[in-house]
Design a protein around this motif. Structure first.
Motif, mmCIF file in Angstrom:
data_model
loop_
_atom_site.group_PDB
_atom_site.id
_atom_site.type_symbol
_atom_site.label_atom_id
_atom_site.label_comp_id
_atom_site.label_asym_id
_atom_site.label_seq_id
_atom_site.Cartn_x
_atom_site.Cartn_y
_atom_site.Cartn_z
ATOM 1 N N PHE A 1 0.866 -1.183 0.000
ATOM 2 C CA PHE A 1 0.000 0.000 0.000
ATOM 3 C C PHE A 1 0.901 1.230 0.000
ATOM 4 N N SER A 2 0.699 2.120 -0.963
ATOM 5 C CA SER A 2 1.446 3.370 -1.027
ATOM 6 C C SER A 2 0.448 4.520 -0.903
ATOM 7 N N VAL A 3 0.490 5.193 0.233
ATOM 8 C CA VAL A 3 -0.498 6.228 0.552
ATOM 9 C C VAL A 3 0.186 7.588 0.576
ATOM 10 N N HIS A 4 -0.305 8.527 -0.218
ATOM 11 C CA HIS A 4 0.221 9.896 -0.238
ATOM 12 C C HIS A 4 -0.880 10.837 0.255
ATOM 13 N N GLN A 5 -0.595 11.543 1.345
ATOM 14 C CA GLN A 5 -1.583 12.412 1.983
ATOM 15 C C GLN A 5 -1.182 13.880 1.843
ATOM 16 N N PRO A 6 -1.731 14.611 0.852
ATOM 17 C CA PRO A 6 -1.449 16.051 0.750
ATOM 18 C C PRO A 6 -2.035 16.812 1.940
ATOM 19 N N CYS A 7 -1.624 18.046 2.106
ATOM 20 C CA CYS A 7 -2.122 18.867 3.208
ATOM 21 C C CYS A 7 -3.647 19.016 3.105
ATOM 22 N N GLY A 8 -4.320 18.809 4.219
ATOM 23 C CA GLY A 8 -5.765 18.987 4.270
ATOM 24 C C GLY A 8 -6.578 17.819 3.766
ATOM 25 N N SER A 9 -5.949 16.753 3.227
ATOM 26 C CA SER A 9 -6.706 15.602 2.725
ATOM 27 C C SER A 9 -7.144 14.710 3.885
ATOM 28 N N LYS A 10 -8.216 13.951 3.671
ATOM 29 C CA LYS A 10 -8.797 13.107 4.708
ATOM 30 C C LYS A 10 -8.177 11.716 4.673
ATOM 31 N N LEU A 11 -7.859 11.212 5.857
ATOM 32 C CA LEU A 11 -7.321 9.859 5.963
ATOM 33 C C LEU A 11 -8.429 8.841 5.691
ATOM 34 N N THR A 12 -8.137 7.817 4.873
ATOM 35 C CA THR A 12 -9.135 6.817 4.514
ATOM 36 C C THR A 12 -8.545 5.414 4.615
ATOM 37 N N GLN A 13 -9.391 4.415 4.378
ATOM 38 C CA GLN A 13 -8.962 3.021 4.332
ATOM 39 C C GLN A 13 -8.644 2.642 2.885
ATOM 40 N N HIS A 14 -7.553 1.904 2.688
ATOM 41 C CA HIS A 14 -7.120 1.525 1.349
ATOM 42 C C HIS A 14 -7.204 0.010 1.194
ATOM 43 N N LYS A 15 -7.501 -0.446 -0.028
ATOM 44 C CA LYS A 15 -7.760 -1.865 -0.265
ATOM 45 C C LYS A 15 -6.953 -2.387 -1.449
ATOM 46 N N GLU A 16 -6.546 -3.654 -1.342
ATOM 47 C CA GLU A 16 -5.894 -4.376 -2.428
ATOM 48 C C GLU A 16 -6.503 -5.783 -2.480
ATOM 49 N N VAL A 17 -6.605 -6.343 -3.683
ATOM 50 C CA VAL A 17 -7.247 -7.647 -3.873
ATOM 51 C C VAL A 17 -6.194 -8.716 -4.165
ATOM 52 N N VAL A 18 -6.329 -9.866 -3.484
ATOM 53 C CA VAL A 18 -5.495 -11.040 -3.743
ATOM 54 C C VAL A 18 -6.404 -12.142 -4.275
ATOM 55 N N HIS A 19 -6.120 -12.615 -5.482
ATOM 56 C CA HIS A 19 -6.925 -13.681 -6.086
ATOM 57 C C HIS A 19 -6.409 -15.041 -5.617
ATOM 58 N N VAL A 20 -7.317 -15.890 -5.137
ATOM 59 C CA VAL A 20 -6.963 -17.193 -4.566
ATOM 60 C C VAL A 20 -7.666 -18.290 -5.363
ATOM 61 N N LYS A 21 -6.930 -19.369 -5.656
ATOM 62 C CA LYS A 21 -7.508 -20.508 -6.378
ATOM 63 C C LYS A 21 -7.057 -21.812 -5.740
ATOM 64 N N ASN A 22 -7.982 -22.747 -5.560
ATOM 65 C CA ASN A 22 -7.664 -24.074 -5.045
ATOM 66 C C ASN A 22 -7.184 -24.944 -6.204
ATOM 67 N N VAL A 23 -5.889 -25.271 -6.212
ATOM 68 C CA VAL A 23 -5.316 -26.072 -7.292
ATOM 69 C C VAL A 23 -5.042 -27.503 -6.849
ATOM 70 N N SER A 24 -5.555 -27.907 -5.680
ATOM 71 C CA SER A 24 -5.420 -29.286 -5.222
ATOM 72 C C SER A 24 -6.676 -30.070 -5.584
#
Length: 231
Positions: free
Chosen positions: A101-124
């Protein structure tokens, strides 16, 4: 009295070797529960055969059943059962093993929650029940909220998207920081564990100083001295 007295483990890779070399005595992986019982006339009993292997492998074992029949004091072999099993590790395939996660917060910006997706597959070739867990400020997103751990059951070939969150709202001191953690994946059916690296970089408009203390020492009266400080 019916008693299981011994097991022979056969090496399936040694089919063409002499008989004395094919039978390799090892610690048995299967056990019978109960392993001893008494059967009255016309009585039946359910026996559970349980096997456990710490490693993926193909196992061939032979169970020998001996009995004391009537008043005969000597045991007789009444049954031989060959057991074949293939132990398979639960295998999940991940789209990535590193989430950043790379978060850049300029002056006066609101802090938020950030999300990333990991794709999972059952290969067994077996269903897999996996427990995903991480620690704050990282979490796992659901439809309603974010939670520290999540249990997921995937059938053979099934896929799923895991959403990993980074909560930047707790950075109220507005200091730039780098945090590292792990998303741990443990399995209900097996002791194996997988780990996905988590890293967050939060950048505020901050200044850093070479030192937080400037010592001028002793200075003569009516004189002036200077020191340079890198900012």
């Amino acid at each position: 009295e019916l008693e299981k007295t011994s097991r022979d483990l056969l090496d399936p890779t040694a089919k063409h070797q002499p008989h004395s070399q094919t039978e390799v005595m090892k610690k048995p992986l299967f056990e019978m529960i109960p392993d001893k019982l008494v059967l009255e006339p016309y009585q039946s009993q359910t026996i559970t055969l349980k096997g456990f292997s710490p490693n993926p492998q193909v196992v061939n074992e032979r169970l020998l059943c001996h009995a004391l029949i009537g008043k005969n004091p000597h045991k007789e072999r009444i049954m031989t059962v060959d057991v074949h099993a293939q132990f398979i590790s639960p295998l999940l395939e991940f789209s990535t093993l590193n989430v950043t996660f790379s978060v850049h917060q300029p002056c006066g910006s609101k802090l938020t929650q950030h999300k990333e997706v990991v794709h999972v597959k059952n290969v067994s070739p077996l269903p897999v029940t996996a427990l995903f867990s991480c620690t704050h400020p990282f979490s796992l997103a659901t439809d309603k909220s974010s939670i520290p751990q999540m249990e997921l059951r995937l059938l053979e070939g099934e896929e799923f998207d895991i959403t990993v969150c980074y909560d930047a709202t707790y950075c109220i001191d507005k200091c730039s920081r780098v945090e590292e953690s792990q998303l741990t994946v443990s399995y209900k059916e097996h002791p194996h564990k997988d780990k996905i690296s988590l890293r967050s970089e939060v950048h505020f408009p901050n200044l850093s100083f070479e030192t937080m203390e400037v010592d001028f020492g002793c200075i003569l009266n009516d004189t002036e001295t200077t020191k340079q400080l890198t900012m």
